[in-house]
Design a protein around this motif. Structure first.
Motif, PDB file in Angstrom:
ATOM      1  N   TYR A 113       0.858  -1.185   0.000  1.00 22.19           N
ATOM      2  CA  TYR A 113       0.000   0.000   0.000  1.00 22.19           C
ATOM      3  C   TYR A 113       0.895   1.236   0.000  1.00 22.19           C
ATOM      4  O   TYR A 113       2.107   1.139   0.168  1.00 22.19           O
ATOM      5  N   ARG A 118      -4.693   6.403   2.329  1.00 21.96           N
ATOM      6  CA  ARG A 118      -5.337   5.511   3.286  1.00 21.96           C
ATOM      7  C   ARG A 118      -6.179   4.424   2.599  1.00 21.96           C
ATOM      8  O   ARG A 118      -6.238   3.282   3.049  1.00 21.96           O
ATOM      9  N   ASP A 119      -6.844   4.778   1.513  1.00 34.05           N
ATOM     10  CA  ASP A 119      -7.696   3.803   0.818  1.00 34.05           C
ATOM     11  C   ASP A 119      -6.893   2.581   0.371  1.00 34.05           C
ATOM     12  O   ASP A 119      -7.404   1.452   0.373  1.00 34.05           O
ATOM     13  N   PHE A 121      -4.455   1.173   1.928  1.00 33.89           N
ATOM     14  CA  PHE A 121      -4.274   0.309   3.101  1.00 33.89           C
ATOM     15  C   PHE A 121      -5.584  -0.408   3.408  1.00 33.89           C
ATOM     16  O   PHE A 121      -5.620  -1.616   3.664  1.00 33.89           O
ATOM     17  N   GLU A 122      -6.674   0.341   3.353  1.00 34.51           N
ATOM     18  CA  GLU A 122      -7.976  -0.263   3.663  1.00 34.51           C
ATOM     19  C   GLU A 122      -8.357  -1.331   2.645  1.00 34.51           C
ATOM     20  O   GLU A 122      -9.018  -2.304   2.989  1.00 34.51           O
ATOM     21  N   ASN A 123      -7.941  -1.158   1.431  1.00 31.98           N
ATOM     22  CA  ASN A 123      -8.251  -2.180   0.419  1.00 31.98           C
ATOM     23  C   ASN A 123      -7.465  -3.469   0.632  1.00 31.98           C
ATOM     24  O   ASN A 123      -7.743  -4.489   0.009  1.00 31.98           O
ATOM     25  N   SER A 125      -6.802  -4.336   4.095  1.00 34.83           N
ATOM     26  CA  SER A 125      -7.191  -4.790   5.432  1.00 34.83           C
ATOM     27  C   SER A 125      -8.672  -5.072   5.613  1.00 34.83           C
ATOM     28  O   SER A 125      -9.048  -5.794   6.535  1.00 34.83           O
ATOM     29  N   THR A 126      -9.520  -4.511   4.768  1.00 33.77           N
ATOM     30  CA  THR A 126     -10.959  -4.722   4.991  1.00 33.77           C
ATOM     31  C   THR A 126     -11.413  -6.046   4.380  1.00 33.77           C
ATOM     32  O   THR A 126     -10.714  -6.655   3.577  1.00 33.77           O
ATOM     33  N   GLY A 129     -10.825  -7.600   0.859  1.00 34.53           N
ATOM     34  CA  GLY A 129      -9.663  -6.892   0.323  1.00 34.53           C
ATOM     35  C   GLY A 129      -8.580  -7.847  -0.172  1.00 34.53           C
ATOM     36  O   GLY A 129      -8.794  -9.053  -0.289  1.00 34.53           O
ATOM     37  N   VAL A 175      -1.377   6.646   6.993  1.00 30.05           N
ATOM     38  CA  VAL A 175      -1.445   5.378   7.735  1.00 30.05           C
ATOM     39  C   VAL A 175      -0.238   5.342   8.667  1.00 30.05           C
ATOM     40  O   VAL A 175       0.904   5.394   8.207  1.00 30.05           O
ATOM     41  N   GLU A 179      -0.351   1.509  13.424  1.00 30.72           N
ATOM     42  CA  GLU A 179      -1.590   0.872  12.983  1.00 30.72           C
ATOM     43  C   GLU A 179      -1.299  -0.282  12.025  1.00 30.72           C
ATOM     44  O   GLU A 179      -1.856  -1.367  12.146  1.00 30.72           O
TER      45      GLU A 179
END
Ligand code: GTP
Ligand code: MG
Length: 214
Positions: A113, A118-119, A121-123, A125-126, A129, A175, A179
């Protein structure tokens, strides 16, 4: 057999996954080397981390990967040559059906990432993803996986990046290291922050994953 030294070369497949633009690839006009041998990395289209590892240089020219690009390299671990073929996949949705067909044979994977987006990272971790997808497609946890926060050179932590005319630019990191590290620990992933631009931790990331696979 006298005078002949047998050299055993082990080769592992390592995937690079993550959103488009996070820095998985760097395309160059460098012609491919015909051989992969110790400390030589080659491909027609090289990932920034791979090209960094190979040539210690950063080429700011880039284009999106189409499907999957290949490159290879090797490191010496415990006196043995450990080789890797890197499958640098496109982060673009339209190539998903091509790229996902490469997941199955992987021994290792980098989930990359961009620390300033931030998106991206979220892609990873969610739910649904990149991590979920990798685990589902390889149907076990047997793939050594490293979470990589790239573009650490852009972090700009604790300081104004001070554009022309004195106007204040935002701190660009989106990020935090803490975290990402916590997420990696909770999911059994190796973790590193890298910069393909200033070369920090790039070599360590490759050596780290290959040492763990081996
Ligand atoms: P897809 O192939 O579309 O999936 O994208 P990608 O993840 O391969 O991204 P790519 O390597 O093409 O890099 C996208 C942009 O980020 C390029 O303009 C690179 O020059 C830049 N870039 C890559 N790594 C770094 C880095 O560590 N620092 C900075 N500042 N820029 C980087
Ligand atoms: Mg690419």
């Amino acid at each position: 057999m006298t005078g002949i030294t047998a050299v055993m070369v082990l080769v592992y497949f390592v995937l690079l996954l993550g959103d488009s633009g996070v820095g998985k690839s760097k395309c160059t006009s460098t012609p491919p080397y015909p051989n992969c041998h110790p400390n030589t990395y080659s491909s027609t289209h090289q990932t920034p981390v791979v090209i960094r590892y190979q040539k210690n240089e950063f080429n700011p020219q880039s284009r999106n990967t189409i499907g999957v690009d290949f490159s290879s390299g090797s490191v010496k671990i415990d006196g043995k040559i450990v080789g890797a073929h890197f499958w640098d996949t496109s982060g673009q949705e339209r190539f998903k059906s091509i790229t996902s067909s490469f997941y199955r044979g992987a021994y290792g994977a980098f989930l990359v990432y961009d620390i300033t987006r931030r998106d991206t990272f979220e892609n990873i971790s969610t739910k649904g993803g990149w991590l979920d997808e990798l685990r589902q497609s390889t149907n076990e946890n047997g793939v050594v996986t490293m979470l990589v926060g790239n573009k650490s050179d852009l972090a700009g932590e604790g300081e104004s990046l001070g554009g022309e005319g004195g106007e204040r630019e935002e701190v660009r990191r989106q990020v935090s290291t803490e975290e990402a590290k916590a997420f990696a620990d909770a999911n059994g992933l190796l973790f590193m922050e890298t910069s393909a631009k200033d070369a920090s931790n790039v070599e360590q990331a490759f050596e780290g994953i290959l040492t763990e696979i081996y």
